[in-house]
Design a protein around this motif. Structure first.
Motif, PDB file in Angstrom:
ATOM      1  N   MET A   1      -9.300   0.013  -9.256  1.00 52.09           N
ATOM      2  CA  MET A   1      -8.031   0.965  -8.936  1.00 52.09           C
ATOM      3  C   MET A   1      -7.161   0.278  -8.037  1.00 52.09           C
ATOM      4  SD  MET A   1      -7.757   4.945  -8.863  1.00 52.09           S
ATOM      5  CE  MET A   1      -7.810   5.150  -7.013  1.00 52.09           C
ATOM      6  N   PRO A   2      -6.134  -0.094  -8.431  1.00 49.02           N
ATOM      7  CA  PRO A   2      -5.167  -0.653  -7.214  1.00 49.02           C
ATOM      8  C   PRO A   2      -4.513   0.017  -6.348  1.00 49.02           C
ATOM      9  CG  PRO A   2      -3.990  -0.333  -9.476  1.00 49.02           C
ATOM     10  CD  PRO A   2      -5.378  -0.008  -9.656  1.00 49.02           C
ATOM     11  N   CYS A   3      -4.453  -0.340  -5.044  1.00 50.90           N
ATOM     12  CA  CYS A   3      -3.795   0.310  -3.896  1.00 50.90           C
ATOM     13  C   CYS A   3      -2.455   0.269  -3.794  1.00 50.90           C
ATOM     14  CB  CYS A   3      -4.472  -0.174  -2.692  1.00 50.90           C
ATOM     15  SG  CYS A   3      -6.183  -0.027  -2.530  1.00 50.90           S
ATOM     16  N   ASN A   4      -1.636   1.422  -3.701  1.00 53.98           N
ATOM     17  CA  ASN A   4      -0.440   1.416  -3.470  1.00 53.98           C
ATOM     18  C   ASN A   4       0.116   1.204  -2.047  1.00 53.98           C
ATOM     19  OD1 ASN A   4       0.585   1.771  -5.863  1.00 53.98           O
ATOM     20  ND2 ASN A   4       0.393   4.121  -5.761  1.00 53.98           N
ATOM     21  N   HIS A   5       0.633  -0.092  -1.484  1.00 57.85           N
ATOM     22  CA  HIS A   5       1.025  -0.162  -0.105  1.00 57.85           C
ATOM     23  C   HIS A   5       2.448   0.228   0.078  1.00 57.85           C
ATOM     24  CE1 HIS A   5      -3.094  -2.101   0.531  1.00 57.85           C
ATOM     25  NE2 HIS A   5      -2.742  -2.736  -0.582  1.00 57.85           N
ATOM     26  N   PHE A   6       2.738   1.114   1.094  1.00 57.30           N
ATOM     27  CA  PHE A   6       3.808   1.586   1.434  1.00 57.30           C
ATOM     28  C   PHE A   6       4.414   1.163   2.779  1.00 57.30           C
ATOM     29  CE2 PHE A   6       2.136   5.182  -0.805  1.00 57.30           C
ATOM     30  CZ  PHE A   6       2.997   5.433  -1.771  1.00 57.30           C
ATOM     31  N   THR A   7       5.637   0.523   2.542  1.00 59.70           N
ATOM     32  CA  THR A   7       6.072  -0.066   3.786  1.00 59.70           C
ATOM     33  C   THR A   7       6.387   1.080   5.102  1.00 59.70           C
ATOM     34  OG1 THR A   7       8.522   0.706   3.488  1.00 59.70           O
ATOM     35  CG2 THR A   7       7.672  -1.504   2.377  1.00 59.70           C
ATOM     36  N   PRO A   8       6.199   0.723   6.176  1.00 59.92           N
ATOM     37  CA  PRO A   8       6.550   1.494   7.408  1.00 59.92           C
ATOM     38  C   PRO A   8       7.639   2.336   7.343  1.00 59.92           C
ATOM     39  CG  PRO A   8       5.779  -0.449   8.138  1.00 59.92           C
ATOM     40  CD  PRO A   8       6.191  -0.779   6.890  1.00 59.92           C
ATOM     41  N   GLU A   9       8.697   2.040   6.467  1.00 54.81           N
ATOM     42  CA  GLU A   9       9.971   2.656   6.509  1.00 54.81           C
ATOM     43  C   GLU A   9       9.721   4.027   5.169  1.00 54.81           C
ATOM     44  OE1 GLU A   9       9.989  -0.405   6.118  1.00 54.81           O
ATOM     45  OE2 GLU A   9      10.965  -0.861   8.381  1.00 54.81           O
ATOM     46  N   GLU A  10       9.093   3.397   4.136  1.00 57.21           N
ATOM     47  CA  GLU A  10       8.760   4.512   3.098  1.00 57.21           C
ATOM     48  C   GLU A  10       7.877   5.464   3.716  1.00 57.21           C
ATOM     49  OE1 GLU A  10       8.741   1.889  -1.011  1.00 57.21           O
ATOM     50  OE2 GLU A  10       7.087   1.725   0.292  1.00 57.21           O
ATOM     51  N   GLY A  36       3.631  11.742  -4.259  1.00 55.92           N
ATOM     52  CA  GLY A  36       3.032  10.660  -4.899  1.00 55.92           C
ATOM     53  C   GLY A  36       1.858  10.090  -4.183  1.00 55.92           C
ATOM     54  N   ILE A  37       1.456  10.920  -3.285  1.00 55.68           N
ATOM     55  CA  ILE A  37       0.277  10.549  -2.218  1.00 55.68           C
ATOM     56  C   ILE A  37      -0.766  11.731  -2.348  1.00 55.68           C
ATOM     57  CG2 ILE A  37       1.733   9.224  -0.663  1.00 55.68           C
ATOM     58  CD1 ILE A  37       1.482  11.567   1.232  1.00 55.68           C
ATOM     59  N   THR A  38      -1.974  11.143  -2.009  1.00 58.70           N
ATOM     60  CA  THR A  38      -3.000  12.201  -1.996  1.00 58.70           C
ATOM     61  C   THR A  38      -2.916  12.829  -0.817  1.00 58.70           C
ATOM     62  OG1 THR A  38      -4.476  10.700  -0.881  1.00 58.70           O
ATOM     63  CG2 THR A  38      -4.759  10.599  -3.322  1.00 58.70           C
ATOM     64  N   GLU A  39      -3.675  13.946  -0.816  1.00 55.78           N
ATOM     65  CA  GLU A  39      -3.928  14.919   0.490  1.00 55.78           C
ATOM     66  C   GLU A  39      -4.330  14.145   1.636  1.00 55.78           C
ATOM     67  OE1 GLU A  39      -5.503  19.298   1.809  1.00 55.78           O
ATOM     68  OE2 GLU A  39      -5.698  18.691  -0.465  1.00 55.78           O
ATOM     69  N   GLN A  40      -5.272  13.327   1.479  1.00 56.98           N
ATOM     70  CA  GLN A  40      -5.990  12.777   2.505  1.00 56.98           C
ATOM     71  C   GLN A  40      -5.027  11.688   3.022  1.00 56.98           C
ATOM     72  OE1 GLN A  40      -8.969  13.164   3.816  1.00 56.98           O
ATOM     73  NE2 GLN A  40      -8.316  11.505   5.235  1.00 56.98           N
ATOM     74  N   THR A  41      -4.235  11.039   2.078  1.00 61.10           N
ATOM     75  CA  THR A  41      -3.127  10.064   2.540  1.00 61.10           C
ATOM     76  C   THR A  41      -2.301  11.020   3.725  1.00 61.10           C
ATOM     77  OG1 THR A  41      -3.606   8.673   0.874  1.00 61.10           O
ATOM     78  CG2 THR A  41      -1.389   8.459   2.232  1.00 61.10           C
ATOM     79  N   ASP A  42      -1.978  11.966   3.355  1.00 62.44           N
ATOM     80  CA  ASP A  42      -0.815  12.717   4.145  1.00 62.44           C
ATOM     81  C   ASP A  42      -1.485  13.146   5.496  1.00 62.44           C
ATOM     82  OD1 ASP A  42       1.583  14.262   4.636  1.00 62.44           O
ATOM     83  OD2 ASP A  42       0.133  16.251   4.501  1.00 62.44           O
ATOM     84  N   TYR A  43      -2.868  13.450   5.469  1.00 61.91           N
ATOM     85  CA  TYR A  43      -3.439  13.878   6.524  1.00 61.91           C
ATOM     86  C   TYR A  43      -3.557  12.541   7.657  1.00 61.91           C
ATOM     87  CZ  TYR A  43      -4.411  18.571   5.472  1.00 61.91           C
ATOM     88  OH  TYR A  43      -4.235  19.761   5.059  1.00 61.91           O
ATOM     89  N   ARG A  44      -3.763  11.470   7.036  1.00 66.82           N
ATOM     90  CA  ARG A  44      -4.035  10.120   7.704  1.00 66.82           C
ATOM     91  C   ARG A  44      -2.622   9.661   8.257  1.00 66.82           C
ATOM     92  NH1 ARG A  44      -4.864   6.461   3.772  1.00 66.82           N
ATOM     93  NH2 ARG A  44      -6.581   7.685   3.204  1.00 66.82           N
ATOM     94  N   TRP A  45      -1.708   9.818   7.344  1.00 70.45           N
ATOM     95  CA  TRP A  45      -0.276   9.306   7.867  1.00 70.45           C
ATOM     96  C   TRP A  45       0.014  10.400   9.164  1.00 70.45           C
ATOM     97  CZ3 TRP A  45       2.791   8.408   2.976  1.00 70.45           C
ATOM     98  CH2 TRP A  45       2.416   7.278   2.332  1.00 70.45           C
ATOM     99  N   ARG A  46      -0.113  11.662   8.692  1.00 72.92           N
ATOM    100  CA  ARG A  46       0.157  12.421   9.874  1.00 72.92           C
ATOM    101  C   ARG A  46      -0.435  12.290  11.230  1.00 72.92           C
ATOM    102  NH1 ARG A  46      -0.945  18.558   8.517  1.00 72.92           N
ATOM    103  NH2 ARG A  46       0.102  17.874   6.657  1.00 72.92           N
ATOM    104  N   LYS A  47      -1.835  11.944  11.160  1.00 68.92           N
ATOM    105  CA  LYS A  47      -2.268  11.373  12.728  1.00 68.92           C
ATOM    106  C   LYS A  47      -1.651  10.254  13.228  1.00 68.92           C
ATOM    107  CE  LYS A  47      -6.873   9.458  13.404  1.00 68.92           C
ATOM    108  NZ  LYS A  47      -8.189   9.270  12.838  1.00 68.92           N
ATOM    109  N   VAL A  48      -1.563   9.267  12.237  1.00 70.71           N
ATOM    110  CA  VAL A  48      -0.842   8.005  12.814  1.00 70.71           C
ATOM    111  C   VAL A  48       0.659   8.167  13.342  1.00 70.71           C
ATOM    112  CG1 VAL A  48       0.022   5.719  12.192  1.00 70.71           C
ATOM    113  CG2 VAL A  48      -2.444   6.545  11.615  1.00 70.71           C
TER     114      VAL A  48
END
Length: 58
Positions: A1-10, A36-48
């Motif tokens: 499964m390919p990964c979506n890589h978002f830029t820091p601006e996105e 267009g993201i998973t719940e886990q990605t949202d929590y990870r991004w929030r932490k960072v």
């Protein structure tokens, strides 16, 4: 499964949108799906995102 890589601006833009969604009555799962993201990605991004503005690096 390919990964979506978002830029820091996105990521920054999506995090700002995600901060607004609970005020509109949406839960985290609905907001993540809308962005267009998973719940886990949202929590990870929030932490960072929070750590970045508090001067903490990982």
């Amino acid at each position: 499964m390919p990964c979506n890589h978002f830029t820091p601006e996105e990521i920054d833009h999506k995090r700002r949108e995600a901060k607004i969604l609970p005020c509109q009555g949406q839960i985290v799962q609905e907001g993540a799906r809308r962005l267009g993201i998973t719940e886990q990605t949202d929590y990870r991004w929030r932490k960072v995102y929070i750590a970045r503005f508090n001067g903490i690096s990982f």
